[in-house]
Design an enzyme around this catalytic site. Structure first.
Site, PDB file in Angstrom:
ATOM      1  N   GLU A  74       0.799  -1.226   0.000  1.00  0.00           N
ATOM      2  CA  GLU A  74       0.000   0.000   0.000  1.00  0.00           C
ATOM      3  C   GLU A  74       0.834   1.280   0.000  1.00  0.00           C
ATOM      4  OE1 GLU A  74      -3.252   0.130   2.716  1.00  0.00           O
ATOM      5  OE2 GLU A  74      -3.945  -1.863   2.215  1.00  0.00           O
TER       6      GLU A  74
ATOM      7  N   GLU B 283      -5.027  -8.606   1.253  1.00  0.00           N
ATOM      8  CA  GLU B 283      -5.679  -8.240   2.519  1.00  0.00           C
ATOM      9  C   GLU B 283      -7.158  -8.046   2.290  1.00  0.00           C
ATOM     10  OE1 GLU B 283      -4.203  -4.784   4.637  1.00  0.00           O
ATOM     11  OE2 GLU B 283      -2.125  -5.442   4.371  1.00  0.00           O
TER      12      GLU B 283
HETATM   13  C1  PNW Z   1      -4.132  -1.578   5.680  1.00  0.00           C
HETATM   14  N1  PNW Z   1      -6.977   4.113   4.890  1.00  0.00           N
HETATM   15  O1  PNW Z   1      -4.074  -0.313   6.243  1.00  0.00           O
HETATM   16  C2  PNW Z   1      -2.793  -2.152   6.039  1.00  0.00           C
HETATM   17  O2  PNW Z   1      -2.086  -2.753   4.991  1.00  0.00           O
HETATM   18  C3  PNW Z   1      -2.807  -2.960   7.283  1.00  0.00           C
HETATM   19  O3  PNW Z   1      -1.539  -2.914   7.873  1.00  0.00           O
HETATM   20  C4  PNW Z   1      -3.926  -2.473   8.188  1.00  0.00           C
HETATM   21  O4  PNW Z   1      -3.886  -3.034   9.475  1.00  0.00           O
HETATM   22  C5  PNW Z   1      -5.227  -2.784   7.471  1.00  0.00           C
HETATM   23  O5  PNW Z   1      -5.261  -2.208   6.192  1.00  0.00           O
HETATM   24  C6  PNW Z   1      -6.477  -2.350   8.230  1.00  0.00           C
HETATM   25  O6  PNW Z   1      -6.525  -0.959   8.371  1.00  0.00           O
HETATM   26  C7  PNW Z   1      -4.863   0.739   5.874  1.00  0.00           C
HETATM   27  O7  PNW Z   1      -7.036   5.040   5.707  1.00  0.00           O
HETATM   28  C8  PNW Z   1      -4.880   1.816   6.745  1.00  0.00           C
HETATM   29  O8  PNW Z   1      -7.557   4.138   3.783  1.00  0.00           O
HETATM   30  C9  PNW Z   1      -5.579   2.934   6.409  1.00  0.00           C
HETATM   31  C10 PNW Z   1      -6.266   2.969   5.211  1.00  0.00           C
HETATM   32  C11 PNW Z   1      -6.253   1.903   4.340  1.00  0.00           C
HETATM   33  C12 PNW Z   1      -5.544   0.774   4.691  1.00  0.00           C
END
Ligand code: PNW
Length: 497
Positions: free
Chosen positions: A180, A390
């Site tokens: 990401e 994921e």
């Molecule tokens: C992803 N957003 O994080 C990550 O790859 C993981 O480490 C995380 O724990 C998981 O999704 C759940 O959140 C994100 O704000 C964090 O759009 C924030 C965002 C998207 C993905």
């Protein structure tokens, strides 16, 4: 009483991988052990006010010491793949130069433990824990002006990738460069809700380019050190939807698609930056950070594409009714509270949830978005195998009187998303595996330990792991390669509450 599942068998191909995912900073703990130096997430989480409740990853799930128990748990659940990330400051504490053997030995032992149990290791090189020394920009002596906005970081990343591939290429076949990059660039340097917490739209755009460059250079470095490697990148490309068919909403969707998706998929998959991205951000940067040869370096052959999916992105253009009384646009985008937008040059666009049930993150449950996303990438890159690297949901999981978490909403969520993934596969998408986020409740970034994504409950005081009902349900799916006709938990599978 039992609840019958929706009609129609949902079966997956032989050999389809059923896995789970974690990331180093979210689970390992042991932050000061065996020579590990701080990453930007150590610094950020130890800064008051940055993470909910002042939580840090200092101990997290103590996976660094308990990995054998955790791998045994995966084996008991019948999972066939595990996606984990390597902590850069554990294996190369200064972010340059000498490796720390103890760090590399940990990942070797982890890979061996997985292989001994028939679980395929999927290694991610970067899941957001940049060595703090590189953020400091110690080249010039200026503090706080390095990190991904600096080109130097891309070269350092390639060097680190080479060192890890040399050490683990004999036992790990599946390599992911970045997880990401959107979050690294735009939450880390734009809105500042992620480490290192900078709020500079220009730095965020330059970070995006240097993450792309780092990806390409690291891909080449891994191929050189481990010729048998299968390479991929995990993108959180969003299914961007306009809220209506109005010209303003279509324009908003185009702009956000450029900043959320095409800024990465363009160079990585097609060797181009789209003109509209440059035009939309021309008042911020002339993109002279993109030098001759960069696009060719970024555009490396890949074997697969990893997609992380939680919820779609629903947008609208400037709309006086949607603005708060002070004129700031409505931003229900699930990216955390910040006065600063993570969308450089598109701050005027409003974000919405798509309605229906929401998870504890406030994210709409929208399984069609997963079908849409898989089919989009199947169309755009037909030669790439796809993995859902994921997907999952946070819910307020409270153990019942029997000590078990009866997370029936998570079971319903998984059933819906597995069905949506199968739908994309039957329409041609070459999906090879699914990684549940996450194996364990863990450090959920800016939310600390206040959001639980695990299929396995973790009592952080005792580090005791207890599979939730969803873990047992997932184990049944993994064993049978199909969804159960009837969900075995009394109140499971009933759908949204
Ligand atoms: C992803 N957003 O994080 C990550 O790859 C993981 O480490 C995380 O724990 C998981 O999704 C759940 O959140 C994100 O704000 C964090 O759009 C924030 C965002 C998207 C993905």
């Amino acid at each position: 009483e039992r609840v019958a599942a929706p009609a129609g068998e949902v079966r997956f191909p032989q050999g389809f991988l059923w896995g789970s995912a974690t990331a180093a900073y979210q689970v390992e703990g042991a932050a000061d052990e065996d020579g590990r130096a701080p990453s930007i997430w150590d610094t950020f989480s130890r800064t008051p006010g940055k993470v909910h409740g002042g939580d840090t990853g200092d101990r997290a799930c103590d996976h660094y010491h308990r990995f054998r128990e955790d791998v045994a748990l995966m084996a008991e659940l019948g999972l066939t793949a595990y996606r984990f990330s390597v902590s850069w400051p554990r294996v190369q504490p200064a972010g340059r130069g000498k490796a720390d053997q103890r760090g590399l030995d940990f990942y070797r032992a982890l890979a061996d433990e997985l292989l001994a149990r028939g679980i395929t290791p999927f290694l991610t090189l970067y899941h957001w824990d940049l060595p703090q020394a590189l953020e400091q920009g110690n080249q010039s002596g200026q503090s706080g002006q390095g990190g991904w906005p600096a080109r130097e970081t891309a070269y350092r990343f390639a060097e680190y990738a080479h060192l890890v591939a040399e050490a683990l290429g004999d036992r790990v076949q599946q390599w992911t460069t970045l997880n990401e990059p959107w979050c690294s660039a735009f939450l880390g340097y734009g809105s500042g809700v992620h480490a290192p917490g900078r709020t500079d739209p220009v730095a965020a755009l330059h970070a995006a380019h240097h993450l792309n460059l780092g990806h390409g250079l690291a891909a080449q470095a891994v191929r050189a050190a481990a010729p048998g490697a299968q390479l991929m990148v995990s993108l959180n490309t969003a299914a961007v939807r306009p809220r209506s068919g109005s010209a303003a909403d279509l324009e908003a969707a185009r702009r956000i698609d450029a900043l959320a998706n095409r800024v990465f998929s363009g160079p990585m998959l097609h060797g181009v930056y789209d003109e509209d991205l440059f035009a939309d951000t021309a008042h911020l940067t002339d993109w002279s950070c993109v030098r001759d040869g960069d696009l060719a370096a970024i555009h490396q052959p890949l074997d697969a594409l990893g997609l992380n999916y939680y919820t779609p992105t629903l947008v609208s253009g400037p709309d006086p009714d949607a603005a708060a009384p002070d004129g700031t646009p409505v931003r229900d985008d699930g990216h955390g509270a910040s006065a600063h937008s993570p969308w450089p040059g598109s701050e005027h666009i409003s974000f919405h949830q798509s309605g229906g049930e929401r998870t504890a993150m406030g994210w709409s449950v929208d399984p069609e978005g997963l079908t849409e996303l898989l089919l989009r990438h199947h169309r755009e890159a037909p030669d790439l195998a796809l993995y859902v690297t994921e997907n999952g949901a946070a819910y307020e999981d409270v153990p019942g009187a029997d000590g078990l978490v009866h997370d029936t909403r998570r079971i319903a969520y998984l059933r819906q998303h597995f069905t949506a993934m199968r739908e994309a596969m039957s329409r041609g998408a070459d999906v090879r595996g699914y990684f549940l986020w996450s194996l364990l409740d863990n450090f959920e970034w800016a939310y600390g330990y206040s959001r639980r994504f695990g299929a396995v409950h973790v009592d952080f005081a005792t580090q005791r792991r207890t599979p939730k009902a969803s873990a047992l349900w997932y184990a049944r799916v993994a064993a049978a390669g199909r969804l159960p006709d009837v969900d075995p938990y009394p109140d499971a599978g009933a759908g949204p509450e």
